[in-house]
Design a protein around this motif. Structure first.
Motif, PDB file in Angstrom:
ATOM      1  N   GLU A  63     -70.045  27.645   2.583  1.00 59.51           N
ATOM      2  CA  GLU A  63     -69.158  27.579   1.420  1.00 59.51           C
ATOM      3  C   GLU A  63     -68.060  28.614   1.591  1.00 59.51           C
ATOM      4  N   MET A  64     -66.830  28.259   1.286  1.00 58.08           N
ATOM      5  CA  MET A  64     -65.785  29.275   1.359  1.00 58.08           C
ATOM      6  C   MET A  64     -64.749  29.113   0.255  1.00 58.08           C
ATOM      7  N   GLY A  65     -64.205  30.255  -0.153  1.00 60.56           N
ATOM      8  CA  GLY A  65     -63.154  30.251  -1.152  1.00 60.56           C
ATOM      9  C   GLY A  65     -61.845  30.588  -0.467  1.00 60.56           C
ATOM     10  N   VAL A  66     -60.806  29.860  -0.803  1.00 60.43           N
ATOM     11  CA  VAL A  66     -59.513  30.097  -0.174  1.00 60.43           C
ATOM     12  C   VAL A  66     -58.520  30.579  -1.224  1.00 60.43           C
ATOM     13  N   LEU A  67     -57.941  31.741  -0.953  1.00 56.25           N
ATOM     14  CA  LEU A  67     -56.887  32.286  -1.816  1.00 56.25           C
ATOM     15  C   LEU A  67     -55.564  32.221  -1.055  1.00 56.25           C
ATOM     16  N   ALA A  68     -54.512  32.673  -1.689  1.00 53.43           N
ATOM     17  CA  ALA A  68     -53.211  32.673  -1.026  1.00 53.43           C
ATOM     18  C   ALA A  68     -53.244  33.585   0.201  1.00 53.43           C
ATOM     19  N   ASN A  69     -52.391  33.311   1.163  1.00 49.63           N
ATOM     20  CA  ASN A  69     -52.285  34.081   2.411  1.00 49.63           C
ATOM     21  C   ASN A  69     -53.576  34.096   3.215  1.00 49.63           C
ATOM     22  N   HIS A  70     -54.333  33.022   3.133  1.00 46.87           N
ATOM     23  CA  HIS A  70     -55.563  32.902   3.916  1.00 46.87           C
ATOM     24  C   HIS A  70     -55.201  32.693   5.387  1.00 46.87           C
ATOM     25  N   VAL A  71     -56.113  33.081   6.267  1.00 47.91           N
ATOM     26  CA  VAL A  71     -55.902  32.846   7.701  1.00 47.91           C
ATOM     27  C   VAL A  71     -55.828  31.330   7.940  1.00 47.91           C
ATOM     28  N   PRO A  72     -54.870  30.875   8.736  1.00 48.01           N
ATOM     29  CA  PRO A  72     -54.806  29.440   9.016  1.00 48.01           C
ATOM     30  C   PRO A  72     -56.116  28.974   9.657  1.00 48.01           C
ATOM     31  N   SER A  73     -56.668  27.892   9.165  1.00 47.46           N
ATOM     32  CA  SER A  73     -57.919  27.402   9.754  1.00 47.46           C
ATOM     33  C   SER A  73     -58.108  25.923   9.455  1.00 47.46           C
ATOM     34  N   ILE A  74     -58.978  25.312  10.242  1.00 45.82           N
ATOM     35  CA  ILE A  74     -59.325  23.906  10.051  1.00 45.82           C
ATOM     36  C   ILE A  74     -60.824  23.844   9.839  1.00 45.82           C
ATOM     37  N   GLU A  75     -61.250  23.288   8.726  1.00 46.02           N
ATOM     38  CA  GLU A  75     -62.677  23.252   8.412  1.00 46.02           C
ATOM     39  C   GLU A  75     -63.134  21.821   8.165  1.00 46.02           C
ATOM     40  N   GLY A  99     -64.673  15.287   4.857  1.00 51.46           N
ATOM     41  CA  GLY A  99     -63.354  15.148   5.448  1.00 51.46           C
ATOM     42  C   GLY A  99     -62.954  16.475   6.069  1.00 51.46           C
ATOM     43  N   PHE A 100     -61.685  16.795   5.956  1.00 50.97           N
ATOM     44  CA  PHE A 100     -61.209  18.047   6.545  1.00 50.97           C
ATOM     45  C   PHE A 100     -60.338  18.825   5.575  1.00 50.97           C
ATOM     46  N   ALA A 101     -60.439  20.147   5.674  1.00 52.31           N
ATOM     47  CA  ALA A 101     -59.544  21.016   4.921  1.00 52.31           C
ATOM     48  C   ALA A 101     -58.734  21.798   5.942  1.00 52.31           C
ATOM     49  N   ILE A 102     -57.448  21.825   5.761  1.00 51.37           N
ATOM     50  CA  ILE A 102     -56.577  22.520   6.702  1.00 51.37           C
ATOM     51  C   ILE A 102     -55.783  23.574   5.948  1.00 51.37           C
ATOM     52  N   VAL A 103     -55.975  24.831   6.358  1.00 51.08           N
ATOM     53  CA  VAL A 103     -55.198  25.906   5.749  1.00 51.08           C
ATOM     54  C   VAL A 103     -54.068  26.236   6.712  1.00 51.08           C
ATOM     55  N   GLN A 104     -52.853  26.017   6.257  1.00 57.62           N
ATOM     56  CA  GLN A 104     -51.695  26.272   7.103  1.00 57.62           C
ATOM     57  C   GLN A 104     -51.127  27.644   6.764  1.00 57.62           C
ATOM     58  N   PRO A 105     -50.270  28.187   7.617  1.00 63.44           N
ATOM     59  CA  PRO A 105     -49.617  29.451   7.262  1.00 63.44           C
ATOM     60  C   PRO A 105     -48.774  29.256   5.997  1.00 63.44           C
ATOM     61  N   ASN A 106     -48.328  30.339   5.392  1.00 65.74           N
ATOM     62  CA  ASN A 106     -47.501  30.311   4.171  1.00 65.74           C
ATOM     63  C   ASN A 106     -48.235  29.711   2.980  1.00 65.74           C
ATOM     64  N   SER A 107     -49.580  29.882   2.931  1.00 62.78           N
ATOM     65  CA  SER A 107     -50.368  29.426   1.772  1.00 62.78           C
ATOM     66  C   SER A 107     -50.202  27.951   1.462  1.00 62.78           C
ATOM     67  N   VAL A 108     -50.183  27.150   2.489  1.00 62.77           N
ATOM     68  CA  VAL A 108     -50.159  25.702   2.288  1.00 62.77           C
ATOM     69  C   VAL A 108     -51.521  25.169   2.699  1.00 62.77           C
ATOM     70  N   MET A 109     -52.125  24.352   1.845  1.00 59.48           N
ATOM     71  CA  MET A 109     -53.459  23.847   2.150  1.00 59.48           C
ATOM     72  C   MET A 109     -53.503  22.352   1.907  1.00 59.48           C
ATOM     73  N   SER A 110     -54.096  21.622   2.862  1.00 61.81           N
ATOM     74  CA  SER A 110     -54.295  20.200   2.605  1.00 61.81           C
ATOM     75  C   SER A 110     -55.757  19.847   2.809  1.00 61.81           C
ATOM     76  N   ILE A 111     -56.272  19.038   1.910  1.00 64.21           N
ATOM     77  CA  ILE A 111     -57.637  18.553   2.018  1.00 64.21           C
ATOM     78  C   ILE A 111     -57.571  17.031   2.102  1.00 64.21           C
ATOM     79  N   ASN A 112     -58.235  16.496   3.126  1.00 61.85           N
ATOM     80  CA  ASN A 112     -58.271  15.049   3.291  1.00 61.85           C
ATOM     81  C   ASN A 112     -59.711  14.586   3.200  1.00 61.85           C
ATOM     82  N   ALA A 113     -59.952  13.568   2.406  1.00 65.78           N
ATOM     83  CA  ALA A 113     -61.298  13.024   2.279  1.00 65.78           C
ATOM     84  C   ALA A 113     -61.201  11.524   2.090  1.00 65.78           C
ATOM     85  N   VAL A 114     -62.345  10.843   2.243  1.00 69.37           N
ATOM     86  CA  VAL A 114     -62.324   9.391   2.093  1.00 69.37           C
ATOM     87  C   VAL A 114     -62.462   9.014   0.619  1.00 69.37           C
TER      88      VAL A 114
END
Lengths: 165, 75
Positions: A63-75, A99-114
């Motif tokens: 389990e993880m919580g994502v706040l602003a300025n998180h390290v870019p990651s793909i989960e 699905g996948f959660a993608i944390v991009q630089p500059n506090s942009v996050m996208s979550i894709n699921a079915v």
């Protein structure tokens, strides 16, 4: 390339910024503690680059919580509950099928699921009935593939049952 | 990390489809009817060789057969 453009823009903006009172918060400063969240399903986008404060996700790595300025990651996401803390402080919960959660630089996050639905759309009875059904198949004498599929269903349903209580 | 479904020959795509199906079936009646139509898939394909169409097969059945082979090959 992008950073160059930003640097140039900053240089140009400076004289105007200096004239403003120092304490005044500009939009860019105020926005840095927010995440721009996009939560997309193949048939619907629930969030479309909306500012939120925090996003809690059930990643395969924990389990993880994502706040602003998180390290870019793909989960990779497990079937489970995604919690989104919005700007007003209220939080929304969606059950995603994986699905996948993608944390991009500059506090942009996208979550894709079915599939993804708020909790109130689920029926506890339907979940219970499916668990009995899936357990029968998982412990039965079907093919290896049938058993594997039943175990996937059990993983989803048990996660769903745990959050519905 | 090795997933159990992986050793049964299932692909990630299949895993997602099965998980999504379980979620759709757990919905309340009105939402479920609308959602379950998204899970339906009925694709057929045929291999063409020398200008002639081969046998028309169901994609779902062909995928299931490949999954079995993949499981047999890995174990």
């Amino acid at each position: 390339m992008n950073s160059l453009r930003i640097a140039r823009a900053a240089l140009r903006a400076r004289p105007a910024a200096l004239r403003m009172p120092l304490q005044r918060r500009t939009y860019a400063e105020a926005a840095t503690d927010k995440i721009k969240l996009s939560l997309a399903l193949p048939h619907q986008s629930i969030y479309k680059s909306q500012d939120v404060v925090q996003v809690n996700i059930p990643a395969e790595s924990g389990e993880m919580g994502v706040l602003a300025n998180h390290v870019p990651s793909i989960e990779q996401l497990k079937p489970g509950l995604v919690e989104i803390v919005e700007e007003a402080g209220s939080s929304k919960q969606f059950f995603l099928s994986g699905g996948f959660a993608i944390v991009q630089p500059n506090s942009v996050m996208s979550i894709n699921a079915v599939e993804g639905y708020p909790l109130e759309d689920f029926s506890a009875d339907a979940v219970r009935a499916q668990i009995t059904e899936a357990q029968k198949v998982a412990n039965g004498s079907g093919s290896e593939q049938d058993i594997a599929e039943a175990k996937i269903e059990l993983e989803v349903l048990e996660s769903l049952q745990a959050v519905l209580k | 990390m090795v997933f159990a479904w992986k050793s049964a020959g299932l692909t990630y795509n299949r895993y997602l489809a099965v998980a999504a199906r379980a979620v759709r079936r757990s919905l309340k009646e009105d939402k479920r009817v609308a959602a379950e139509r998204r899970g339906e898939m009925d694709l057929r394909f045929a291999k063409w060789s020398n200008g002639k169409q081969g046998e028309v097969k169901s994609l779902a059945e062909a995928n299931a057969a490949i999954t079995k082979e993949a499981a047999a090959g890995s174990s």
